[in-house]
Enzyme design. Structure first.
Site, short mmCIF file in Angstrom:
data_model
loop_
_atom_site.label_atom_id
_atom_site.label_comp_id
_atom_site.label_asym_id
_atom_site.label_seq_id
_atom_site.Cartn_x
_atom_site.Cartn_y
_atom_site.Cartn_z
N THR A 121 0.98 -1.08 0.01
CA THR A 121 -0.13 -0.02 -0.18
C THR A 121 0.80 1.22 0.10
OG1 THR A 121 -1.75 -1.32 1.31
CG2 THR A 121 -1.89 1.16 1.24
N PHE A 155 -6.28 -6.26 -1.32
CA PHE A 155 -7.35 -6.08 -0.29
C PHE A 155 -7.66 -7.24 0.47
CE2 PHE A 155 -7.92 -3.47 -4.24
CZ PHE A 155 -8.18 -2.38 -3.55
N PHE A 255 -19.41 -4.26 8.44
CA PHE A 255 -18.49 -3.04 9.08
C PHE A 255 -19.14 -2.08 9.77
CE2 PHE A 255 -14.04 -2.67 8.79
CZ PHE A 255 -13.69 -3.95 8.19
N CYS A 266 -3.21 -1.86 8.94
CA CYS A 266 -3.51 -1.25 7.90
C CYS A 266 -4.42 0.06 8.07
CB CYS A 266 -4.32 -2.22 6.64
SG CYS A 266 -3.22 -3.30 5.94
N LYS A 269 -2.44 2.98 9.97
CA LYS A 269 -1.64 3.53 9.24
C LYS A 269 -1.87 4.35 7.94
CE LYS A 269 0.82 0.00 6.51
NZ LYS A 269 0.34 0.38 5.28
N LYS A 328 -7.47 -8.38 15.98
CA LYS A 328 -8.72 -9.10 15.57
C LYS A 328 -8.69 -10.67 15.47
CE LYS A 328 -8.55 -9.03 10.45
NZ LYS A 328 -9.04 -8.74 9.19
N1 NAD Z 1 -1.30 -6.95 6.28
C1 NAD Z 1 -2.52 -6.99 5.88
O1 NAD Z 1 -3.49 -7.27 6.02
C2 NAD Z 1 -2.43 -5.91 4.45
C3 NAD Z 1 -3.42 -6.13 3.72
C4 NAD Z 1 -3.26 -5.45 2.31
C5 NAD Z 1 -2.31 -4.54 2.12
N2 NAD Z 1 -1.17 -4.59 3.01
C6 NAD Z 1 0.15 -3.77 2.68
O2 NAD Z 1 0.93 -4.72 2.26
C7 NAD Z 1 2.29 -4.23 2.42
C8 NAD Z 1 2.95 -5.50 3.20
O3 NAD Z 1 2.14 -5.85 4.32
P1 NAD Z 1 2.43 -6.96 5.35
O4 NAD Z 1 1.52 -6.89 6.45
O5 NAD Z 1 2.64 -8.05 4.51
O6 NAD Z 1 3.86 -6.61 5.98
P2 NAD Z 1 4.93 -7.47 6.68
O7 NAD Z 1 5.66 -6.55 7.71
O8 NAD Z 1 4.14 -8.73 7.41
O9 NAD Z 1 5.80 -8.07 5.71
C9 NAD Z 1 6.73 -7.25 5.07
C10 NAD Z 1 8.20 -8.15 4.88
O10 NAD Z 1 8.87 -7.40 4.00
C11 NAD Z 1 10.43 -7.87 4.21
N3 NAD Z 1 11.26 -6.90 3.72
C12 NAD Z 1 11.34 -5.42 3.81
N4 NAD Z 1 12.24 -5.03 2.93
C13 NAD Z 1 12.60 -5.82 2.28
C14 NAD Z 1 13.49 -5.81 0.92
N5 NAD Z 1 13.94 -4.78 0.60
N6 NAD Z 1 13.55 -7.32 0.41
C15 NAD Z 1 12.94 -8.17 0.68
N7 NAD Z 1 11.99 -8.14 1.74
C16 NAD Z 1 11.94 -7.07 2.58
C17 NAD Z 1 10.40 -7.97 5.85
O11 NAD Z 1 11.45 -8.46 6.27
C18 NAD Z 1 9.04 -8.30 6.17
O12 NAD Z 1 9.15 -9.86 6.27
C19 NAD Z 1 2.07 -3.10 3.38
O13 NAD Z 1 2.41 -2.02 2.39
C20 NAD Z 1 0.49 -3.18 3.73
O14 NAD Z 1 0.02 -1.87 4.08
C21 NAD Z 1 -1.21 -5.35 4.12
#
Ligand code: NAD
Length: 440
Positions: A121, A155, A255, A266, A269, A328
């Site tokens: 995101t 999503f 919701f 999410c 932030k 959650k």
């Molecule tokens: N978690 C959710 O439910 C969700 C849903 C939709 C979108 N998002 C978005 O997706 C993105 C990821 O979220 P997440 O919850 O999976 O994050 P997370 O923190 O679980 O995972 C991110 C991973 O990226 C790794 N990382 C960081 N820099 C790196 C690099 N240069 N090369 C390789 N690996 C690297 C980290 O070590 C970590 O394991 C965010 O932008 C978030 O807003 C998350």
């Protein structure tokens, strides 16, 4: 297709596993060697229902691999999905250092065409930055290699992530490039068979769509939380109100649940980041969203306030059982969880707490190390022993129909503070339980 997924967290691991499950060859990269070692030894670094089976199946089939080797990952995939974290910077804006580092690696090491997919995101304009960084690296190397950058916001919901990825409501693709659009459509074709879920648009609109979706959902929650606080004062029952308005198809039931504040990785932030983009980049004031954020911060203190109103400001000598730590149910994610605010406030007032969560206790220990007065318990009923009250913060299924006689017997006095409106106030009264919910 050969696909590299950069970042093996909640989004990256789910995306990688599901893309492998439909036949792609997937290599997941993470810089965290412990995460990769866990995955390589057959373990799971996160709790996500059903994900372990998909990962195991595809590892066994040889379609899903893990690495910490950046060069190998860049060489491997024609598509490079960037799914790294975009945590809030100190000022609330999205910290793009991980996304841009991942992009820079692609530019530094690519030798043939790459489709770079922004799945993280990211604020509007990030795809342009990703493009510029890759171009810069290619120029530095004095080479010209073709590449495309598209936006493909995710999503999925934690707790239902595999199902959401496999059967998405929509697949948003932001692309200004025909070759890239064609490739993205091919990658998502297996998830798009029942009816067309592809929503193709320009890159900036795709980037904004993700923030708009989360901002809308956060708005519904904060709206209902304020309505609940009002209902309470006016002697109305927010549950009745919820059913009354949800039946309107323009509103809908989804919701609309009031509670003790939204958390997670999410909503908090993304709302903050959108506010920063609006204010700093666009010079636009978003009054509704400012209020959503402020209302949510206040809502996280509603339960501690109810507890102080019942037991007094000085909670020294008071002991509470806490059910639920994760932000959650069905996840171990503790980011911005309401439980963290509650725990901090109760401890600051001198109370002690015994907490139970079906899956998040290990993560809780990690993110709240060495908190004096907080202990954990591996069984919900055991956590109640000798407590002045039970406090519920996460609506895990196993809390839905507990043995209320056993709860009453274990607590010093039968008092429940319920941040998720799990029980019927009338039924609680009938059982002689003093019951504090949200907006009822
Ligand atoms: N978690 C959710 O439910 C969700 C849903 C939709 C979108 N998002 C978005 O997706 C993105 C990821 O979220 P997440 O919850 O999976 O994050 P997370 O923190 O679980 O995972 C991110 C991973 O990226 C790794 N990382 C960081 N820099 C790196 C690099 N240069 N090369 C390789 N690996 C690297 C980290 O070590 C970590 O394991 C965010 O932008 C978030 O807003 C998350």
């Amino acid at each position: 297709m050969k696909i590299s997924v950069v970042g093996t967290g909640y989004v990256g691991l789910v995306s990688g596993a599901c893309l492998a499950d439909v036949g792609n060859d997937v290599l997941c990269l993470d810089l965290d060697p412990r995460k990769i070692a866990t995955l390589e030894s057959g373990g799971m670094p996160i709790h996500e229902p059903g994900l372990d089976a998909v990962v195991a199946r595809n590892v066994k089939a040889g379609r899903l691999r893990f690495t910490t080797d950046v060069e190998r990952a860049v060489q491997f995939g024609t598509a490079q999905f960037i799914a790294v974290g975009t945590p809030p910077d100190e000022d609330g804006s999205a910290d793009l250092q991980y996304v841009l580092a991942a992009a820079r690696n692609v530019g530094r090491l690519m030798t043939d065409y790459k489709l770079v997919v922004d799945k993280s995101t990211v604020p509007v304009g990030t795809a342009d930055k990703v493009k510029a960084v890759i171009q810069e690296e290619l120029q530095r190397r004095g080479v010209s290699v073709p590449f495309s950058v598209v936006s493909n916001p995710e999503f999925l919901k934690e707790g239902a992530a595999v199902e959401d990825f496999m059967r998405p409501d929509r697949i948003v693709i932001g692309s200004d490039d025909e070759r890239a659009t064609h490739l993205m459509s091919a990658i998502y074709a297996p998830f798009n068979r029942n009816h067309d879920r592809l929503v193709v648009m320009d890159v900036r609109s795709a980037e904004l769509t993700k923030y708009a979706a989360n901002a809308m959902l956060a708005t519904r929650i904060s709206f209902m939380n304020e309505m609940a606080n009002l209902a309470e004062r006016l002697g109305a029952d927010i549950e009745a109100v919820r059913r009354g308005i949800g039946s309107d198809p323009r509103i809908g039931y989804h919701f609309l649940y009031p509670g003790c504040g939204y958390g997670g990785s999410c909503f908090p932030k993304d709302v903050q980041a959108l506010l920063r983009t609006a204010r700093d980049t666009a010079g636009v004031e978003m009054r509704v969203l400012e209020a959503v954020e402020a209302a949510n911060t206040a809502q996280k203190s509603v339960l501690p306030r109810k507890i102080r109103a019942r037991f007094g400001d000085d909670l020294r000598g008071r002991h509470f059982a806490l059910w639920g730590l994760a932000f959650k149910p069905n996840t171990d994610d503790m980011r911005e969880a309401s439980s963290r605010v509650l725990i901090a406030e109760l401890l600051a007032n001198g109370a002690t707490i015994t907490a139970y969560d079906p899956v998040a206790m290990q993560e809780a220990r990690r993110v709240m190390p060495g908190l004096q007065g907080l202990s954990y318990c591996d069984a919900p009923m055991k956590a109640l022993e000798g407590a002045d009250a039970l406090v519920i913060v996460t609506e895990w299924k196993e809390f839905r129909s507990p043995d209320f006689d056993a709860i009453t017997a274990a607590l010093k006095q039968p008092v429940i503070f319920d941040g998720r409106n799990m029980y019927e106030p009338a039924a609680m009264r009938g059982l002689g339980i003093e019951y504090f919910a949200i907006g009822r």
